[in-house]
Write a protein that holds these residues in place. Structure first.
Motif, PDB file in Angstrom:
ATOM      1  N   ALA A 218     -12.978 -56.477 -10.085  1.00  0.00           N
ATOM      2  CA  ALA A 218     -13.250 -57.544  -9.121  1.00  0.00           C
ATOM      3  C   ALA A 218     -11.969 -58.244  -8.700  1.00  0.00           C
ATOM      4  N   PHE A 219     -10.931 -58.145  -9.511  1.00  0.00           N
ATOM      5  CA  PHE A 219      -9.670 -58.804  -9.210  1.00  0.00           C
ATOM      6  C   PHE A 219      -8.591 -57.847  -8.733  1.00  0.00           C
ATOM      7  N   GLY A 220      -8.846 -56.571  -8.761  1.00  0.00           N
ATOM      8  CA  GLY A 220      -7.799 -55.617  -8.434  1.00  0.00           C
ATOM      9  C   GLY A 220      -6.841 -55.490  -9.606  1.00  0.00           C
ATOM     10  N   GLN A 221      -5.702 -54.907  -9.345  1.00  0.00           N
ATOM     11  CA  GLN A 221      -4.703 -54.737 -10.392  1.00  0.00           C
ATOM     12  C   GLN A 221      -4.001 -56.062 -10.670  1.00  0.00           C
ATOM     13  N   PRO A 222      -3.834 -56.414 -11.951  1.00  0.00           N
ATOM     14  CA  PRO A 222      -3.097 -57.646 -12.249  1.00  0.00           C
ATOM     15  C   PRO A 222      -1.631 -57.497 -11.855  1.00  0.00           C
ATOM     16  N   LEU A 223      -1.017 -58.610 -11.480  1.00  0.00           N
ATOM     17  CA  LEU A 223       0.413 -58.594 -11.170  1.00  0.00           C
ATOM     18  C   LEU A 223       1.226 -58.251 -12.408  1.00  0.00           C
ATOM     19  N   ARG A 224       0.839 -58.867 -13.510  1.00  0.00           N
ATOM     20  CA  ARG A 224       1.498 -58.613 -14.792  1.00  0.00           C
ATOM     21  C   ARG A 224       0.451 -58.611 -15.887  1.00  0.00           C
ATOM     22  N   GLU A 225       0.747 -57.862 -16.918  1.00  0.00           N
ATOM     23  CA  GLU A 225      -0.111 -57.843 -18.096  1.00  0.00           C
ATOM     24  C   GLU A 225       0.804 -57.852 -19.309  1.00  0.00           C
ATOM     25  N   LEU A 226       0.699 -58.925 -20.096  1.00  0.00           N
ATOM     26  CA  LEU A 226       1.569 -59.098 -21.241  1.00  0.00           C
ATOM     27  C   LEU A 226       0.730 -59.120 -22.514  1.00  0.00           C
ATOM     28  N   SER A 227       1.234 -58.502 -23.556  1.00  0.00           N
ATOM     29  CA  SER A 227       0.546 -58.528 -24.849  1.00  0.00           C
ATOM     30  C   SER A 227       1.483 -59.093 -25.892  1.00  0.00           C
ATOM     31  N   ASP A 228       0.918 -59.908 -26.793  1.00  0.00           N
ATOM     32  CA  ASP A 228       1.680 -60.436 -27.910  1.00  0.00           C
ATOM     33  C   ASP A 228       0.728 -60.659 -29.078  1.00  0.00           C
ATOM     34  N   ALA A 229       1.199 -61.346 -30.100  1.00  0.00           N
ATOM     35  CA  ALA A 229       0.384 -61.557 -31.301  1.00  0.00           C
ATOM     36  C   ALA A 229      -0.852 -62.409 -31.029  1.00  0.00           C
ATOM     37  N   ASP A 230      -0.821 -63.218 -29.972  1.00  0.00           N
ATOM     38  CA  ASP A 230      -1.957 -64.094 -29.640  1.00  0.00           C
ATOM     39  C   ASP A 230      -2.961 -63.440 -28.700  1.00  0.00           C
ATOM     40  N   GLY A 231      -2.748 -62.209 -28.315  1.00  0.00           N
ATOM     41  CA  GLY A 231      -3.681 -61.524 -27.428  1.00  0.00           C
ATOM     42  C   GLY A 231      -2.996 -60.971 -26.190  1.00  0.00           C
ATOM     43  N   ARG A 232      -3.758 -60.969 -25.098  1.00  0.00           N
ATOM     44  CA  ARG A 232      -3.282 -60.390 -23.850  1.00  0.00           C
ATOM     45  C   ARG A 232      -3.365 -61.435 -22.749  1.00  0.00           C
ATOM     46  N   GLU A 233      -2.386 -61.450 -21.872  1.00  0.00           N
ATOM     47  CA  GLU A 233      -2.408 -62.350 -20.729  1.00  0.00           C
ATOM     48  C   GLU A 233      -2.342 -61.527 -19.452  1.00  0.00           C
ATOM     49  N   LEU A 234      -3.293 -61.791 -18.568  1.00  0.00           N
ATOM     50  CA  LEU A 234      -3.313 -61.140 -17.264  1.00  0.00           C
ATOM     51  C   LEU A 234      -2.908 -62.169 -16.223  1.00  0.00           C
ATOM     52  N   VAL A 235      -2.044 -61.775 -15.313  1.00  0.00           N
ATOM     53  CA  VAL A 235      -1.688 -62.630 -14.190  1.00  0.00           C
ATOM     54  C   VAL A 235      -2.341 -62.013 -12.965  1.00  0.00           C
ATOM     55  N   ILE A 236      -3.330 -62.727 -12.436  1.00  0.00           N
ATOM     56  CA  ILE A 236      -4.141 -62.248 -11.324  1.00  0.00           C
ATOM     57  C   ILE A 236      -3.758 -63.046 -10.086  1.00  0.00           C
ATOM     58  N   ALA A 237      -3.678 -62.398  -8.940  1.00  0.00           N
ATOM     59  CA  ALA A 237      -3.297 -63.103  -7.709  1.00  0.00           C
ATOM     60  C   ALA A 237      -4.292 -62.821  -6.607  1.00  0.00           C
ATOM     61  N   ASP A 238      -4.442 -63.819  -5.758  1.00  0.00           N
ATOM     62  CA  ASP A 238      -5.159 -63.636  -4.499  1.00  0.00           C
ATOM     63  C   ASP A 238      -4.378 -64.406  -3.442  1.00  0.00           C
ATOM     64  N   GLY A 239      -4.959 -64.661  -2.306  1.00  0.00           N
ATOM     65  CA  GLY A 239      -4.246 -65.327  -1.226  1.00  0.00           C
ATOM     66  C   GLY A 239      -3.820 -66.747  -1.520  1.00  0.00           C
ATOM     67  N   SER A 240      -4.392 -67.385  -2.534  1.00  0.00           N
ATOM     68  CA  SER A 240      -4.077 -68.791  -2.784  1.00  0.00           C
ATOM     69  C   SER A 240      -3.141 -69.009  -3.968  1.00  0.00           C
TER      70      SER A 240
END
Length: 171
Positions: free
Chosen positions: A20-42
């Motif tokens: 639903a969000f398309g491909q994330p701009l960035r996807e980072l993994s560390d000891a606390d889990g995973r972070e997705l950076v999602i972007a749209d027009g805003s």
């Protein structure tokens, strides 16, 4: 925004459909889990998944602090986006106008010049691109470029010294 696995007593109908969000701009993994950076027009939304169950049984973790209302607004937009009803990930309070973006860039540039030891003349020359900075002292003293440069320095220091929090709160 932080996603946690929902407690077992909640009936979660579906997992998060990442398509639903398309491909994330960035996807980072560390000891606390995973972070997705999602972007749209805003803008961008940072989604922290503490573990894989958070994507299967999503629940938003909402700390109750001075930013709680803004976080709630972001979470609501996220839920709307998941349901296909929203198009904007950022709440209106976080969206900057073109003028606000230019002003913030100008303030940060003024802060950099000042932080490196520059004075109002330097700010007027480098940030405002004003030829008034080259004038004699008597002319410079009454110059509008001098007043504007001094205002930029004052406002930029305030912005860098925790004034940016107003931006995050949407004020």
């Amino acid at each position: 925004m932080i996603l946690e696995p929902a407690p077992p007593c909640f009936d979660i109908p579906r997992s998060i459909d990442r398509s639903a969000f398309g491909q994330p701009l960035r996807e980072l993994s560390d000891a606390d889990g995973r972070e997705l950076v999602i972007a749209d027009g805003s803008g961008e939304l940072h989604v922290r998944l503490r573990d894989e169950q958070a994507a299967q049984r999503p629940a938003v973790l909402l700390p109750i602090d001075s930013m709680a209302e803004l976080r709630l607004d972001v979470a609501l937009h996220f839920v709307r986006q998941l349901g296909g009803r929203g198009r904007s990930l950022l709440p209106a309070a976080l969206r900057l106008t073109a003028f606000q973006k230019r002003r913030l860039i100008q303030l940060l540039h003024a802060f950099d010049v000042h932080d490196l030891g520059g004075g109002p003349r330097d700010v007027a020359a480098k940030v405002l691109a004003s030829d008034h900075a080259q004038r004699r002292a008597v002319e410079w003293k009454d110059s509008h470029a001098r007043r504007k440069a001094n205002r930029l320095i004052h406002d930029s220091i305030a912005l860098v010294e925790r004034g940016y929090l107003k931006l995050l709160r949407g004020l």
